[in-house]
Design a protein around this motif. Structure first.
Motif, PDB file in Angstrom:
ATOM      1  N   GLU A  72       4.735   8.215   4.767  1.00  0.00           N
ATOM      2  CA  GLU A  72       4.490   6.921   5.491  1.00  0.00           C
ATOM      3  C   GLU A  72       4.499   6.938   6.943  1.00  0.00           C
ATOM      4  O   GLU A  72       4.170   6.336   7.595  1.00  0.00           O
ATOM      5  CB  GLU A  72       5.509   5.977   4.932  1.00  0.00           C
ATOM      6  CG  GLU A  72       5.173   5.721   3.466  1.00  0.00           C
ATOM      7  CD  GLU A  72       4.125   4.854   3.235  1.00  0.00           C
ATOM      8  OE1 GLU A  72       3.658   4.225   4.098  1.00  0.00           O
ATOM      9  OE2 GLU A  72       3.598   5.039   2.086  1.00  0.00           O
ATOM     10  N   LEU A  73       5.157   8.241   7.393  1.00  0.00           N
ATOM     11  CA  LEU A  73       5.376   8.396   9.017  1.00  0.00           C
ATOM     12  C   LEU A  73       4.384   9.211   9.584  1.00  0.00           C
ATOM     13  O   LEU A  73       4.767  10.439   9.768  1.00  0.00           O
ATOM     14  CB  LEU A  73       7.001   8.765   9.135  1.00  0.00           C
ATOM     15  CG  LEU A  73       8.074   7.741   8.465  1.00  0.00           C
ATOM     16  CD1 LEU A  73       9.106   8.347   8.686  1.00  0.00           C
ATOM     17  CD2 LEU A  73       7.727   6.359   9.114  1.00  0.00           C
ATOM     18  N   GLU A  74       3.400   8.652   9.685  1.00  0.00           N
ATOM     19  CA  GLU A  74       2.553   9.497  10.684  1.00  0.00           C
ATOM     20  C   GLU A  74       3.346   9.989  12.316  1.00  0.00           C
ATOM     21  O   GLU A  74       3.845   8.977  12.653  1.00  0.00           O
ATOM     22  CB  GLU A  74       1.086   8.928  11.211  1.00  0.00           C
ATOM     23  CG  GLU A  74       0.171   8.702   9.817  1.00  0.00           C
ATOM     24  CD  GLU A  74      -1.257   8.383  10.351  1.00  0.00           C
ATOM     25  OE1 GLU A  74      -1.807   8.899  10.985  1.00  0.00           O
ATOM     26  OE2 GLU A  74      -1.581   7.135   9.502  1.00  0.00           O
ATOM     27  N   PRO A  75       2.983  11.011  12.394  1.00  0.00           N
ATOM     28  CA  PRO A  75       3.624  11.563  13.906  1.00  0.00           C
ATOM     29  C   PRO A  75       3.211  10.474  15.139  1.00  0.00           C
ATOM     30  O   PRO A  75       4.122  10.219  15.865  1.00  0.00           O
ATOM     31  CB  PRO A  75       3.078  12.852  14.379  1.00  0.00           C
ATOM     32  CG  PRO A  75       2.702  13.558  12.861  1.00  0.00           C
ATOM     33  CD  PRO A  75       2.442  12.375  12.070  1.00  0.00           C
ATOM     34  N   ARG A  76       2.054   9.953  14.896  1.00  0.00           N
ATOM     35  CA  ARG A  76       1.773   8.892  16.200  1.00  0.00           C
ATOM     36  C   ARG A  76       2.534   7.769  15.965  1.00  0.00           C
ATOM     37  O   ARG A  76       2.764   7.188  16.812  1.00  0.00           O
ATOM     38  CB  ARG A  76      -0.043   8.713  15.908  1.00  0.00           C
ATOM     39  CG  ARG A  76      -0.266   7.913  16.923  1.00  0.00           C
ATOM     40  CD  ARG A  76      -1.903   7.693  16.990  1.00  0.00           C
ATOM     41  NE  ARG A  76      -2.762   8.863  17.159  1.00  0.00           N
ATOM     42  CZ  ARG A  76      -3.964   8.985  16.851  1.00  0.00           C
ATOM     43  NH1 ARG A  76      -4.815   7.928  16.590  1.00  0.00           N
ATOM     44  NH2 ARG A  76      -4.493   9.975  17.184  1.00  0.00           N
ATOM     45  N   ALA A  77       2.637   7.376  14.821  1.00  0.00           N
ATOM     46  CA  ALA A  77       3.157   6.089  14.508  1.00  0.00           C
ATOM     47  C   ALA A  77       4.711   6.090  14.793  1.00  0.00           C
ATOM     48  O   ALA A  77       5.204   5.132  15.407  1.00  0.00           O
ATOM     49  CB  ALA A  77       3.066   5.752  12.783  1.00  0.00           C
ATOM     50  N   LEU A  78       5.159   7.472  14.476  1.00  0.00           N
ATOM     51  CA  LEU A  78       6.748   7.527  14.937  1.00  0.00           C
ATOM     52  C   LEU A  78       6.962   7.639  16.499  1.00  0.00           C
ATOM     53  O   LEU A  78       7.807   7.089  16.996  1.00  0.00           O
ATOM     54  CB  LEU A  78       7.324   8.879  14.595  1.00  0.00           C
ATOM     55  CG  LEU A  78       7.588   9.045  12.852  1.00  0.00           C
ATOM     56  CD1 LEU A  78       7.902  10.506  12.794  1.00  0.00           C
ATOM     57  CD2 LEU A  78       8.538   8.184  12.713  1.00  0.00           C
ATOM     58  N   TRP A  79       5.930   8.160  17.401  1.00  0.00           N
ATOM     59  CA  TRP A  79       5.610   8.072  18.557  1.00  0.00           C
ATOM     60  C   TRP A  79       5.905   6.582  19.129  1.00  0.00           C
ATOM     61  O   TRP A  79       6.360   6.439  20.007  1.00  0.00           O
ATOM     62  CB  TRP A  79       4.866   9.031  19.259  1.00  0.00           C
ATOM     63  CG  TRP A  79       4.622   9.082  20.792  1.00  0.00           C
ATOM     64  CD1 TRP A  79       3.813   8.716  21.559  1.00  0.00           C
ATOM     65  CD2 TRP A  79       5.721   9.911  21.381  1.00  0.00           C
ATOM     66  NE1 TRP A  79       4.079   8.793  22.850  1.00  0.00           N
ATOM     67  CE2 TRP A  79       5.069   9.581  22.901  1.00  0.00           C
ATOM     68  CE3 TRP A  79       6.739  10.587  21.358  1.00  0.00           C
ATOM     69  CZ2 TRP A  79       5.871  10.134  23.915  1.00  0.00           C
ATOM     70  CZ3 TRP A  79       7.359  10.931  22.560  1.00  0.00           C
ATOM     71  CH2 TRP A  79       6.980  10.994  23.778  1.00  0.00           C
ATOM     72  N   ASP A  80       4.795   5.852  18.641  1.00  0.00           N
ATOM     73  CA  ASP A  80       4.852   4.545  18.989  1.00  0.00           C
ATOM     74  C   ASP A  80       5.897   3.727  19.062  1.00  0.00           C
ATOM     75  O   ASP A  80       6.366   2.795  19.629  1.00  0.00           O
ATOM     76  CB  ASP A  80       3.757   3.719  18.504  1.00  0.00           C
ATOM     77  CG  ASP A  80       2.297   4.213  18.701  1.00  0.00           C
ATOM     78  OD1 ASP A  80       2.258   4.954  19.855  1.00  0.00           O
ATOM     79  OD2 ASP A  80       1.634   4.145  18.025  1.00  0.00           O
ATOM     80  N   MET A  81       6.958   4.039  17.854  1.00  0.00           N
ATOM     81  CA  MET A  81       8.035   3.487  17.685  1.00  0.00           C
ATOM     82  C   MET A  81       9.309   3.972  18.257  1.00  0.00           C
ATOM     83  O   MET A  81      10.552   3.832  18.050  1.00  0.00           O
ATOM     84  CB  MET A  81       8.138   3.137  16.101  1.00  0.00           C
ATOM     85  CG  MET A  81       7.369   2.523  15.394  1.00  0.00           C
ATOM     86  SD  MET A  81       7.645   2.350  13.582  1.00  0.00           S
ATOM     87  CE  MET A  81       9.064   1.461  13.473  1.00  0.00           C
ATOM     88  N   ARG A  82       9.028   4.795  19.043  1.00  0.00           N
ATOM     89  CA  ARG A  82      10.280   5.747  19.627  1.00  0.00           C
ATOM     90  C   ARG A  82      11.233   4.922  20.519  1.00  0.00           C
ATOM     91  O   ARG A  82      12.391   5.283  20.410  1.00  0.00           O
ATOM     92  CB  ARG A  82       9.668   6.624  20.785  1.00  0.00           C
ATOM     93  CG  ARG A  82       8.996   6.151  21.875  1.00  0.00           C
ATOM     94  CD  ARG A  82       8.287   7.385  22.646  1.00  0.00           C
ATOM     95  NE  ARG A  82       7.844   6.817  23.916  1.00  0.00           N
ATOM     96  CZ  ARG A  82       6.610   6.210  23.988  1.00  0.00           C
ATOM     97  NH1 ARG A  82       5.755   6.022  22.804  1.00  0.00           N
ATOM     98  NH2 ARG A  82       5.866   5.897  25.027  1.00  0.00           N
TER      99      ARG A  82
END
Length: 626
Positions: A72-82
């Motif tokens: 569920e955690l694409e690297p881009r999504a994780l980066w946006d929520m950093r």
């Protein structure tokens, strides 16, 4: 074999009875599984020593859970929520761990044990909190989003915690039996483990590091380059069960590889999930593994419940309850301070504080792992097990306190700040999900301007990437609708997912603009009646047209020509629309349809009229063909 079937029947029966009851009471499935274990273990004594062996198997559900979290955690999504992950979540985990570990050190525990205790109790219950937020409709509030960010951080933090715990292991202490003999089974287990399969045994430190890095690199490269050819190969077999077998093979194989290099299987599974998050086979793997994850995790929580020593609780219940309340109080104070630092206010602040104050299901996982690694002594682990279970049992009470505070505050829950709407158009589309997207594309492609509103920021951001300008905000808020041009718009499309929200929007818009043409998305036939009464002009059942088209395809493939099937489809369509309008007059809000005699009698009569119309159409076609 008979004993296995007996035990399997006991575990499954307990889960099937206890979990639905717990869910209906609003306590969540995790507490249901724990209750089931308590009943068949300490209370009734139907299961016994085999629970510890089963727990080792059931822990594989944790590995699957982390793999699915990774998906569920694409690297881009994780980066946006950093910002929220590192800020809100990271600060909560660090402060909670430090405070709880400090209290444990003050209670004369070694620093290694105290740190393990802090890491175990700093986590909250993802299963209970997310389910409660969804049920109460709080996920889209600022408090709900902040709570989700912390839960996500905690889920990710489990990975380094699992990797760190073996470093805190205590020296093995021989157990003295009642007769004075020394039990050397622990040492023998260590000796057996020493000779188990390993790629790093006997290697110097630099070689161990290289092998470990190589294993992680292999997982990443395999996820990028090998999964697609494998799935295409499996697809060629056209055997549905092979997809499930491949998904299981990926998780099991990665877990085995991690154990060979001395790492946590959960770490490898999570890493593989993140790598495969952007794969086109992601949803296939999710659907294949979800049932296995649920069953294994359920079994794990049942074994935890069965292993709880009720006698231990009743030996000193006030001490255990007091410690559980102390954990909730300590975490609550930390959460309150963190929420204040990140400018959460009012209801959102209290939701964040009370919603995350309990310990979580991952605490059971970390406790079991800590006991295996000889990090936490057995007697302390038993006490912590009881404390975690008690904090989770108290969680529904915390949400009741939140509801009371929420009503006392008397202020609307703060949602995401809405956008300033600087445009107006003849068509307002409220809700840009899978339904509203099609409507918007058709209208815009035909040369008309639309104003798109949606309360979900991720949906709005996604649409903007495709060039669709939308405005963030709750479409049911009067000021937002007026800013969008409700006073001058020609058409309003109510396309949101939630049926109550759609009905509320239609009712408000009709009161404000009696002349406005309102098109509404309906969930089912009953919702159609509600929308008619609210004042909608055109009502579209979300599955009606697609189901009708599927029925036409059926007729075309069992003997009717395309023209005959289309005629039958049109006849059904017009008859059903007329029937719905007529039955809407007989529908009584709040009365179950099964008790409305006039409605049932007229519905049966209309169904016979439909059958007659279709038979007459078939006879007409038969005469023409003759």
């Amino acid at each position: 074999m008979d004993d296995f079937l007996y035990q399997a029947s006991i575990y499954l029966a307990a889960a099937v009875i206890a979990v639905p009851l717990s869910a209906r009471l609003g306590l969540g499935s995790v507490l249901g599984y724990l209750a089931a274990g308590l009943i068949i273990g300490p209370v009734l004594g139907l299961v016994g020593a085999e629970t510890e062996d089963l727990q080792h198997v059931a822990e594989f559900g944790v590995v699957m859970m982390l793999f699915l979290i990774g998906l569920e955690l694409e690297p881009r999504a994780l980066w946006d929520m950093r910002d929220r992950l590192l800020g809100l979540g990271g600060l909560q985990v660090l402060l909670s761990t430090a405070v709880i570990a400090g209290v444990a050190i003050y209670a004369s525990h070694p620093w290694t044990v105290a740190l393990a205790v802090g890491l175990t109790l700093c986590l909250s219950s993802t299963a209970i909190v997310l389910q409660t937020l969804s049920e109460k409709g709080l996920m889209q509030t600022n408090g709900g989003r902040a709570t989700f960010s912390v839960l996500l951080t905690q889920d990710i933090a489990v990975i380094p915690i699992l990797a760190m715990l073996p470093l805190l292991a205590l020296p093995a202490i021989p157990h003295i039996e009642a007769d004075g003999s020394i039990d050397r089974s622990a040492a023998e287990h260590l000796h057996d483990a020493h000779h188990s399969l390993s790629l790093v045994e006997g290697l110097p430190g630099w070689a161990v590091t290289l092998v470990t890095i190589g294993a992680i690199a292999f997982v990443i490269l395999a996820g990028v380059y090998l999964t697609r050819p494998l799935f295409r190969f499996i697809h060629a077999s056209r055997l549905r069960e092979m997809y499930t077998a491949l998904a299981l093979m990926i998780v099991v194989g990665i877990s085995f590889l991690m154990t060979l290099v001395g790492l946590s299987p959960a770490l490898g599974a999570f890493l593989a999930g993140v790598v495969l998050a952007s794969s086109e086979f992601r949803h296939e793997m999710e659907s294949d593994l979800e049932p296995f994850k649920g069953l294994f995790l359920g079994l794990f929580f049942i074994t935890v419940g069965a292993g709880i020593d009720v006698g231990y609780f009743f030996n000193d219940p006030f001490d255990l309850i007091g410690l559980a309340l102390l954990v909730i109080l300590a975490k609550g104070v930390i959460l309150y301070i963190v929420g204040k630092a990140f400018k959460l206010k009012g209801r959102d602040h209290w939701l964040f504080t009370l919603g995350l104050a309990q310990a979580g299901e991952f605490g059971f996982v970390l406790l079991a792992f800590s006991r295996q690694q000889n990090v936490i002594p057995q007697d302390l682990a038993q006490k912590l097990l009881m404390i975690i279970a008690l904090t989770m049992l108290i969680t529904p009470l915390l949400f009741i306190i939140y509801d009371l505070l929420s009503r006392k505050l008397g202020e609307p829950t703060t949602t995401m700040e809405p956008d300033e709407i600087d445009e107006k158009g003849p068509v307002i589309i409220a809700g840009i999900g899978r339904f509203g997207q099609i409507v918007n594309r058709l209208v815009v492609a035909s040369g008309f301007k639309t104003i798109v509103l949606d309360h979900d920021i991720e949906t709005i951001q996604l649409m903007r990437r495709f060039g669709v300008k939308g405005f963030l905000g709750d479409p049911t808020r009067p000021e937002l609708l007026r800013a969008a041009g409700l006073d001058k718009a020609s058409v309003l499309v109510a396309a949101m997912d939630d049926r109550k929200t759609v009905t509320r929007l239609v009712g408000f818009a009709r009161r404000q603009r009696p002349d406005l043409h309102i098109i509404a998305r309906a969930h089912d036939r009953t919702h159609v009646y509600e929308l008619y009464q609210a004042g909608a002009n055109d009502i579209v059942r979300e599955m009606f047209d697609s189901s009708l088209r599927a029925g036409r395809y059926v007729l075309e493939n069992i003997g009717l020509s395309e023209y005959e099937a289309a005629q039958a489809e049109q006849t059904f369509y017009h008859h059903d629309r007329a029937s719905v309008r007529e039955l809407a007059e007989l529908w009584v809000p709040g009365m179950p349809t099964a008790e409305n005699k006039k409605y049932i009698e007229r519905a049966q009569s209309l169904e016979k009229d439909l059958e007659t119309a279709l038979l007459e159409l078939a006879e007409e076609h038969a005469k023409k063909s003759a």
